[in-house]
Design an enzyme around this catalytic site. Structure first.
Site, mmCIF file in Angstrom:
data_model
loop_
_atom_site.group_PDB
_atom_site.id
_atom_site.type_symbol
_atom_site.label_atom_id
_atom_site.label_comp_id
_atom_site.label_asym_id
_atom_site.label_seq_id
_atom_site.Cartn_x
_atom_site.Cartn_y
_atom_site.Cartn_z
ATOM 1 N N ILE A 157 0.859 -1.173 0.000
ATOM 2 C CA ILE A 157 0.000 0.000 0.000
ATOM 3 C C ILE A 157 0.902 1.231 0.000
ATOM 4 O O ILE A 157 2.065 1.165 0.365
ATOM 5 C CB ILE A 157 -0.978 0.011 1.201
ATOM 6 C CG1 ILE A 157 -0.244 -0.135 2.534
ATOM 7 C CG2 ILE A 157 -2.029 -1.071 1.058
ATOM 8 C CD1 ILE A 157 -1.155 -0.130 3.754
ATOM 9 N N ASP A 158 0.349 2.350 -0.426
ATOM 10 C CA ASP A 158 1.153 3.563 -0.574
ATOM 11 C C ASP A 158 1.730 4.041 0.758
ATOM 12 O O ASP A 158 1.209 3.735 1.827
ATOM 13 C CB ASP A 158 0.306 4.691 -1.171
ATOM 14 C CG ASP A 158 -0.009 4.472 -2.638
ATOM 15 O OD1 ASP A 158 0.659 3.618 -3.257
ATOM 16 O OD2 ASP A 158 -0.921 5.143 -3.150
ATOM 17 N N LYS A 159 2.772 4.820 0.649
ATOM 18 C CA LYS A 159 3.462 5.360 1.822
ATOM 19 C C LYS A 159 2.500 6.053 2.791
ATOM 20 O O LYS A 159 2.563 5.862 4.005
ATOM 21 C CB LYS A 159 4.537 6.347 1.356
ATOM 22 C CG LYS A 159 5.222 7.114 2.477
ATOM 23 C CD LYS A 159 6.208 8.123 1.903
ATOM 24 C CE LYS A 159 6.850 8.955 3.010
ATOM 25 N NZ LYS A 159 7.800 9.955 2.476
#
Length: 351
Positions: A157-159
């Protein structure tokens, strides 16, 4: 604000395995499958291929076989291969992890905001995977990336997205989870705060996703399917707050920035998503006090308002269905509550 290098590190699909299909030619003489596959893969060692076969990453005509299986003309060979354009080593680091479930095969972690999932350009240390590597080595000092590629990472998942992520603790579990992600049988629900009042209570966004044609660091939706990769997001309104809407998004596919791109495509950019223009007022009034209120909201939740709330998969060993839910992160919960209080006392007034 993110750097260019951080954005490039973010440019990978959520699923980290791809499926490669091979067909054995009619004139092929009998040959061990590990040798046959090695001849067709660049920079693949015989040992790694054998490990992948034993773990279940490879099937022949839909069935698992041993490394000494002799290929025959017409065989269909499918290999789940790790997507890893970089060769960054994972340095074990003693990083606190919010582990919500763990057994001998899998572990589920609730990821905080501002943490990159795995090392890459611009983020060589301090990532979730650095902490996972340290954690696994405490349990099994002999474990390494040859035995367990990328320490069991099968999706990402994104930062700046918070929430649930599952990792495998064995190669066999990684193979099982990778297949589930590839076949879109993993259940994933996200909660997002988006700009605007969504017209429909629920709907589906079906639009290919590819790199933006003008701005290479962004992605865009291509509804005609003329370019990019197939992507589907189902959404359902959870709560309306005049100028913003809380929605639940269910992923069928896992493309880069999928929810962010699809919500922007239907006119509801995620709140404070600076890459896609959500860090400015997109709906609301012209009053100075409203601008101050929104700026305060941005300060409370200084990131894209997106949370991976629900994760469901079939356990690689027990074959039982597993479901996990995580509460919203404090910053996202706080900004939602601030909007609730605001709209209680303010009539809707569009610009």
């Amino acid at each position: 604000m993110n750097t260019d290098q951080e954005i490039m590190n973010d440019d990978q699909p959520e699923e980290l395995y791809e499926r490669k299909s091979f067909y054995v030619d009619k004139g092929q003489e009998p040959m061990r499958i590990d040798k046959w596959v090695q001849m067709r893969l660049e920079n693949a060692s015989r040992n790694k291929i054998q490990n992948a076969i034993e773990a279940g990453f490879l099937t022949v005509n839909g069935k698992q076989e041993k490394s000494n299986y002799k290929v025959k003309p017409g065989d269909e060979i499918i290999l789940m291969s790790y997507i890893n354009p970089e060769t960054t080593d994972v340095k074990p680091e003693n990083i606190p992890l919010n582990i919500v479930y763990e057994d001998d095969a899998v572990m589920v972690i609730n990821k905080p905001a501002n943490m990159v999932v795995h090392p890459g350009v611009g983020n060589y240390t301090g990532t979730l995977l650095n902490g996972v590597a340290f954690h696994l080595l405490q349990q099994n000092p002999s474990i390494n990336e040859d035995e367990l590629p990328r320490y069991g990472l099968v999706h990402r998942i994104d930062k700046n997205t918070t929430g649930l992520i599952v990792l495998a603790k064995t190669a066999e579990a990684a193979a099982s989870l990778a297949k589930q992600f590839f076949n879109h049988t993993v259940q994933r629900k996200y909660v997002a705060l988006v700009w605007g009042n969504m017209e429909e209570d629920e709907g589906t966004v079906n639009a290919h996703i590819a790199r933006h044609q003008r701005f290479r660091k962004m992605f865009a939706a291509y509804p005609e399917g003329e370019t990019g990769k197939h992507a589907i997001t189902h959404y359902r309104v959870l709560e309306r707050m005049n100028y913003v809407t809380l929605v639940e998004c269910i992923l069928e596919t896992g493309r880069t920035h999928q929810i962010r791109v699809h919500m922007k495509h239907v006119g509801h950019t995620l709140f404070n998503d600076w890459e896609y223009g959500g860090d400015r007022i997109l709906k609301g009034t012209v009053y100075t006090k409203y601008k101050q209120f929104v700026d305060n909201c941005f300060a409370i939740c200084p990131r894209c308002a997106l949370h991976a709330k629900t994760l469901g998969f079939v356990h690689p060993v027990t074959k039982q269905e597993m479901f996990f839910e995580s509460p919203l992160a404090e910053d996202m919960e706080a900004v939602i509550e601030k909007w609730r209080n605001y709209v209680k006392h303010k009539p809707v007034s569009e610009e």
